[in-house]
Motif scaffolding. Structure first.
Motif, mmCIF file in Angstrom:
data_model
loop_
_atom_site.group_PDB
_atom_site.id
_atom_site.type_symbol
_atom_site.label_atom_id
_atom_site.label_comp_id
_atom_site.label_asym_id
_atom_site.label_seq_id
_atom_site.Cartn_x
_atom_site.Cartn_y
_atom_site.Cartn_z
ATOM 1 N N ALA A 45 0.831 -1.210 0.000
ATOM 2 C CA ALA A 45 0.000 0.000 0.000
ATOM 3 C C ALA A 45 0.864 1.258 0.000
ATOM 4 O O ALA A 45 0.542 2.238 -0.685
ATOM 5 C CB ALA A 45 -0.937 -0.005 1.204
ATOM 6 N N LEU A 46 1.972 1.245 0.726
ATOM 7 C CA LEU A 46 2.880 2.403 0.730
ATOM 8 C C LEU A 46 3.500 2.622 -0.648
ATOM 9 O O LEU A 46 3.657 3.768 -1.096
ATOM 10 C CB LEU A 46 3.968 2.219 1.787
ATOM 11 C CG LEU A 46 3.521 2.343 3.240
ATOM 12 C CD1 LEU A 46 4.669 2.008 4.190
ATOM 13 C CD2 LEU A 46 2.984 3.735 3.518
ATOM 14 N N ALA A 48 2.092 1.770 -3.490
ATOM 15 C CA ALA A 48 0.995 2.283 -4.322
ATOM 16 C C ALA A 48 0.789 3.775 -4.080
ATOM 17 O O ALA A 48 0.607 4.547 -5.038
ATOM 18 C CB ALA A 48 -0.290 1.509 -4.056
ATOM 19 N N VAL A 49 0.834 4.198 -2.825
ATOM 20 C CA VAL A 49 0.666 5.614 -2.501
ATOM 21 C C VAL A 49 1.808 6.435 -3.093
ATOM 22 O O VAL A 49 1.593 7.522 -3.653
ATOM 23 C CB VAL A 49 0.562 5.811 -0.970
ATOM 24 C CG1 VAL A 49 0.701 7.267 -0.583
ATOM 25 C CG2 VAL A 49 -0.752 5.252 -0.464
ATOM 26 N N ALA A 50 3.038 5.935 -2.994
ATOM 27 C CA ALA A 50 4.193 6.658 -3.551
ATOM 28 C C ALA A 50 4.072 6.798 -5.068
ATOM 29 O O ALA A 50 4.338 7.877 -5.621
ATOM 30 C CB ALA A 50 5.486 5.937 -3.186
ATOM 31 N N LEU A 51 3.671 5.736 -5.737
ATOM 32 C CA LEU A 51 3.509 5.808 -7.194
ATOM 33 C C LEU A 51 2.388 6.771 -7.581
ATOM 34 O O LEU A 51 2.527 7.556 -8.523
ATOM 35 C CB LEU A 51 3.222 4.419 -7.762
ATOM 36 C CG LEU A 51 4.388 3.451 -7.816
ATOM 37 C CD1 LEU A 51 3.902 2.057 -8.198
ATOM 38 C CD2 LEU A 51 5.436 3.935 -8.796
ATOM 39 N N PHE A 52 1.279 6.703 -6.865
ATOM 40 C CA PHE A 52 0.152 7.569 -7.169
ATOM 41 C C PHE A 52 0.499 9.036 -6.913
ATOM 42 O O PHE A 52 0.163 9.917 -7.710
ATOM 43 C CB PHE A 52 -1.070 7.145 -6.343
ATOM 44 C CG PHE A 52 -2.339 7.819 -6.762
ATOM 45 C CD1 PHE A 52 -2.899 7.554 -8.000
ATOM 46 C CD2 PHE A 52 -2.978 8.708 -5.923
ATOM 47 C CE1 PHE A 52 -4.068 8.176 -8.394
ATOM 48 C CE2 PHE A 52 -4.142 9.334 -6.304
ATOM 49 C CZ PHE A 52 -4.695 9.073 -7.548
ATOM 50 N N ALA A 53 1.204 9.317 -5.814
ATOM 51 C CA ALA A 53 1.619 10.687 -5.504
ATOM 52 C C ALA A 53 2.594 11.210 -6.557
ATOM 53 O O ALA A 53 2.510 12.379 -6.974
ATOM 54 C CB ALA A 53 2.246 10.748 -4.118
ATOM 55 N N LEU A 130 -5.109 -7.111 -2.722
ATOM 56 C CA LEU A 130 -5.729 -5.816 -3.022
ATOM 57 C C LEU A 130 -4.686 -4.701 -3.105
ATOM 58 O O LEU A 130 -4.754 -3.845 -3.996
ATOM 59 C CB LEU A 130 -6.784 -5.484 -1.968
ATOM 60 C CG LEU A 130 -8.037 -6.344 -1.981
ATOM 61 C CD1 LEU A 130 -8.951 -5.966 -0.822
ATOM 62 C CD2 LEU A 130 -8.769 -6.215 -3.308
ATOM 63 N N ALA A 131 -3.736 -4.709 -2.181
ATOM 64 C CA ALA A 131 -2.689 -3.691 -2.208
ATOM 65 C C ALA A 131 -1.800 -3.843 -3.446
ATOM 66 O O ALA A 131 -1.382 -2.846 -4.045
ATOM 67 C CB ALA A 131 -1.846 -3.772 -0.938
ATOM 68 N N ALA A 132 -1.531 -5.077 -3.865
ATOM 69 C CA ALA A 132 -0.733 -5.296 -5.069
ATOM 70 C C ALA A 132 -1.484 -4.817 -6.306
ATOM 71 O O ALA A 132 -0.885 -4.251 -7.231
ATOM 72 C CB ALA A 132 -0.365 -6.771 -5.204
ATOM 73 N N ILE A 133 -2.791 -5.002 -6.337
ATOM 74 C CA ILE A 133 -3.601 -4.487 -7.450
ATOM 75 C C ILE A 133 -3.550 -2.965 -7.461
ATOM 76 O O ILE A 133 -3.493 -2.343 -8.535
ATOM 77 C CB ILE A 133 -5.034 -5.030 -7.355
ATOM 78 C CG1 ILE A 133 -5.038 -6.530 -7.651
ATOM 79 C CG2 ILE A 133 -5.974 -4.288 -8.304
ATOM 80 C CD1 ILE A 133 -6.351 -7.221 -7.363
#
Length: 164
Positions: A45-46, A48-53, A130-133
């Protein structure tokens, strides 16, 4: 640079899922199945957040640069390429990890859900999937943000018919 294909990511997921399910089944006959780490969904999840940010930041900076806003800070092409490579690598690894935890969770749901610790492990495995998705989705969004627009005008000195 080539873009990620959903087909490739789905193929990695399915292959890893089948191997993990078969491996969990075999491992369970020989002893106790290893635990799913609690940190697995958190770390994914971290990421994913870094990539999205990163994608949101680049999109805003590229939009400001394209609109020629005063004081707009441009995007360094090398930094964009590095972010894109990190996103693509993260998506590939996340597809594998989702398959591994998915296979483990599928085995637990199918055969061992009657025991309390196994239910907890199945939940952790599901959250990791879910976090990997989410990592894959954020990486695909970053890839879309970093994609160069198609040039509509021909280069100087090239006639329209010569482009074909």
């Amino acid at each position: 640079m080539r873009t990620l294909r959903i087909r490739t990511l789905a193929g990695l997921f399915v292959v890893a899922l089948v191997i993990a399910w078969a491996g969990a089944r075999l491992w369970d006959t020989l002893g106790t199945l290893p635990r799913v780490p609690v940190a697995a969904p958190i770390v994914l999840a971290l990421i994913a957040v870094a990539l999205f940010a990163t994608a949101l930041s680049m999109r805003a900076r590229l939009r400001a640069q394209r609109e020629r806003r005063p004081g707009a800070k441009g995007v360094d092409p090398l930094a964009a390429a590095r972010a894109l490579v990190f996103g693509q690598a993260s998506a590939l690894v996340a597809a594998l990890v989702a398959g591994l935890y998915g296979g483990d969770g599928l085995f637990l749901v199918m055969y061992k859900l009657d025991m309390e610790p196994r239910r907890e492990q199945a939940i952790y495995a599901g959250l990791a999937v879910l976090a990997a998705i989410a990592v894959v989705a954020a990486a695909l969004f970053l890839e879309r943000v970093c994609k160069l627009p198609e040039d509509q005008s021909p280069p100087p000195g090239v006639h329209q018919n010569a482009r074909r």
